[in-house]
Enzyme design. Structure first.
Site, PDB file in Angstrom:
ATOM      1  N   ARG A 194       1.072  -1.374  -0.189  1.00 29.28           N
ATOM      2  CA  ARG A 194       0.027  -0.073  -0.497  1.00 29.28           C
ATOM      3  C   ARG A 194       0.759   0.979  -0.285  1.00 29.28           C
ATOM      4  O   ARG A 194       0.056   2.366   0.444  1.00 29.28           O
ATOM      5  CB  ARG A 194      -1.084   0.251   0.822  1.00 29.28           C
ATOM      6  N   LEU A 195       1.988   0.875  -0.524  1.00 24.00           N
ATOM      7  CA  LEU A 195       3.095   2.251  -0.401  1.00 24.00           C
ATOM      8  C   LEU A 195       3.107   2.711  -1.746  1.00 24.00           C
ATOM      9  O   LEU A 195       3.866   2.518  -2.981  1.00 24.00           O
ATOM     10  CB  LEU A 195       4.272   2.645   0.237  1.00 24.00           C
TER      11      LEU A 195
END
Length: 221
Positions: A194-195
């Site tokens: 989720r970066l």
């Protein structure tokens, strides 16, 4: 089958590659064009689908899916019945937001800006490209207004078909296009853990005029 294979090949491509490094000369329209071509090549159904968010003057929002029908240096175009809820809200509060979501590529594009009606001539030129059934439907439906049942709608369609039998179906005076002139783009690329990568484009001098320079900012996920 070929479309499905393309979709499989493109899945997670963005997680691997991400967004390019920031470049002050980057043009959001050019980047959008490349992403849109990628979406069309991926096998997605209706890659031109976009969520259109509008709001009343007192800030009550509404959102629905519409279709992108053109992008150029002056903005993004879509078409609708001018008596619809979206049109009433756009005419009273001429600001809107768009969101494209191309799931197989793990990409989103958000666009915010002011909205204005396009000319009747431009609306007529697009209307003429629609199939006859869609043009008849535009005449038959008082979009967003109540109707008793499906039979009543079909009766309105039959009446419009009879009215234009053997004739060209002209542009209704209650139907046409809007142009959203962006003052903000955001490109979102999914990444592992989720970066995600996010690039925000805003006018360098704060102006909304087409053709100006854009400031590019990378945002945290």
């Amino acid at each position: 089958m070929r479309a499905h294979l393309r979709a499989i090949r493109t899945l997670a491509r963005g997680v691997t590659h991400g967004l390019p490094a920031l470049q002050a000369s980057d043009d959001p329209y050019a980047l959008f064009g490349r992403w849109f071509e990628d979406a069309k090549a991926s096998g997605l159904l209706l890659p031109e689908s976009m969520a259109l968010a509008t709001a009343t003057p007192d800030g009550r929002p509404s959102v629905r899916m519409v279709l992108l029908k053109g992008i150029a240096p002056d903005g993004l175009r879509f078409f609708t019945n001018y008596g619809s809820r979206k049109s009433e809200e756009l005419d009273d509060n001429p600001h809107a937001a768009l969101c494209f979501h191309w799931s197989v590529l793990e990409r989103q594009v958000r666009v915010v800006g002011r909205v204005e009606r396009i000319s009747a001539e431009d609306s007529a030129a697009y209307f003429a490209t629609r199939d006859r059934g869609s043009r008849i439907g535009a005449w038959a439906s008082a979009q967003s207004r109540p109707i008793a049942d499906r039979a009543a709608l079909e009766a309105q369609v039959a009446e419009a078909e009879s009215r234009f039998k053997g004739k060209d179906v002209p542009l209704p005076d209650f139907w046409g296009g809007y142009l959203l002139v962006p003052d903000r783009f955001e490109f979102w690329q999914g990444r592992a853990n989720r970066l995600h990568d996010r690039l925000e484009y805003t006018p360098h001098d704060g102006s909304r005029e087409a053709g100006g320079d854009w400031k590019v900012t990378r945002l945290q996920p």
